[in-house]
Design a protein around this motif. Structure first.
Motif: not given
Length: 379
Positions: A362-369
DNA sequence: AGTGCCGGGGC
DNA sequence: GCCCCGGCACT
């Protein structure tokens, strides 16, 4: 034992569960700082920045909430006359403390995403947190030797792993400035909002009249302290070279540098570690320059981890400092349309997945998610 | 095996 | 537009 007693008192005062080490550390910082009457704009704001960092990182989801939270805290503090003008008087701490409680209660109660340990509704301790700025309260559990010269109480802070010792040493001539870390940009501004606006508009190319912030710009500046006394003679390197938009935009993404670390310091040093790293870093980075630093929004692990809150810990993992500047900027038009079998070479930078790990997805950036090209650590 | 992320699909 | 994920290139 004494420490245990204090910890218990702090936990009770703030309704902090026994499992919540991070929150305890943060509140301890605040309480201690407050009790030391160090609520100068510098000291207090530093602590609050740390707090916000903690807040920012602790909430597993709900980006908007985090931003609102951070903004609310800072806004309420920055507009508080106490914070801005307080000198040494310990009297009338109400505005800030009230702001605190409001912030805490409103933000957390409005949180709908559930099991966040700060949610007061989850607390088993029913007592109402008392204002942190109360002299009596802070004295009672933080400064048993309040009568003594505070400045001699240096060892006291070592009992609290994350207490920022800087405020005590600050002199009136020290001023907090915010330095843009964007490559080739030496912009220094006096306010965080100013530097955020600068980053947002100049580097991120966002609409200047929009207040929207996704928080990304937070990673790209650091707070530095400038000795105003010798500003004129020694700060050439910190002086903004170009006011705003002049100069080419960076060819590559911002390199995360801890502002005042010696160049020889490997920038990819693992900052995330035991608290003992903090003093180490501090000593290593003891600057010959006029700034010592603290970087905002330090990455802080999840609840179970002990964490350093400040001192150069950078949320954005450092990229390689050698950052090869390609003389011919990659032009997408010039690049062959990835022929079959050929793909864009993978960037060197660690991405969210590697940095935070699967467990902190959940700490990833949106794109990574979304398994898209990383936006935070783009190459 | 692990990672980065394109392409595609569901909602 | 948001979100997820199969699958492939790459390390």
């Amino acid at each position: 034992r004494e420490r245990e007693v204090r910890e218990k008192e702090v936990r009770e005062q703030w309704c902090i569960g026994s499992e919540d080490l991070g929150l305890y550390n943060i509140m301890t910082q605040i309480t201690l700082l407050v009790s030391l009457q160090s609520r100068t704009s510098i000291g207090f704001m530093s602590i609050m920045s740390n707090l916000v960092s903690g807040v920012y990182c602790r909430k597993p989801s709900g980006r908007a909430d985090k931003e609102v939270m951070a903004a609310t805290v800072l806004t309420s503090l920055s507009t508080s006359p106490l914070v801005l003008t307080q000198t040494s008087s310990a009297a009338v701490p109400e505005p800030a403390s009230r702001g605190w409680k409001e912030v805490l209660s409103t933000s957390y109660s409005s949180s709908t995403s559930g099991n966040w340990s700060w949610d007061t509704s989850d607390q088993s301790v029913p007592s109402t947190p008392s204002p942190p700025l109360s002299n009596d309260a802070s004295k009672s559990f933080l400064l048993p030797s309040q009568g003594d010269d505070v400045s001699e109480d240096v060892t006291e802070s070592t009992h609290f792993p994350f207490v920022d010792p800087i405020p005590r040493k600050r002199k009136n001539s020290m001023k907090v400035m915010f330095k843009c870390l964007w490559k080739n940009c030496e912009k220094v501004l006096s306010t965080s909002s100013g530097i955020q606006r600068h980053i947002r508009t100049v580097h991120l190319g966002r609409n200047c009249d929009s207040d929207y912030s996704d928080g990304e710009e937070d990673f790209y500046y650091s707070e530095i302290e400038v000795n105003m006394d010798s500003l004129s003679e020694g700060l050439s390197s910190l002086t903004p070279t170009s006011p705003t938009t002049s100069g080419p935009p960076p060819i590559f993404p911002p390199v995360s540098l801890t502002a005042c670390l010696p160049r020889s310091e490997p920038s990819h040093i693992a900052m995330r570690g035991t608290p003992s790293h903090a003093p180490t870093l501090l000593s290593q980075s003891a600057p010959s320059t006029l700034c010592h630093i603290r970087t905002d929004h330090a990455y802080q692990g999840p609840l179970t981890h002990t964490r350093t809150v400040s001192f150069g810990e950078k949320r954005q993992p450092a990229l390689h400092t050698h950052t090869t500047i390609s003389k011919t900027p990659p032009s997408t038009a010039a690049l062959p349309k990835s022929a079959p079998g050929t793909r864009k070479p993978r960037g060197e930078a660690k991405k969210c997945r590697k940095v935070y790990g699967m467990e902190k997805r959940d700490m990833w950036c949106t794109a990574c998610r979304w398994k898209k090209a990383c936006q935070r650590f783009n190459d």
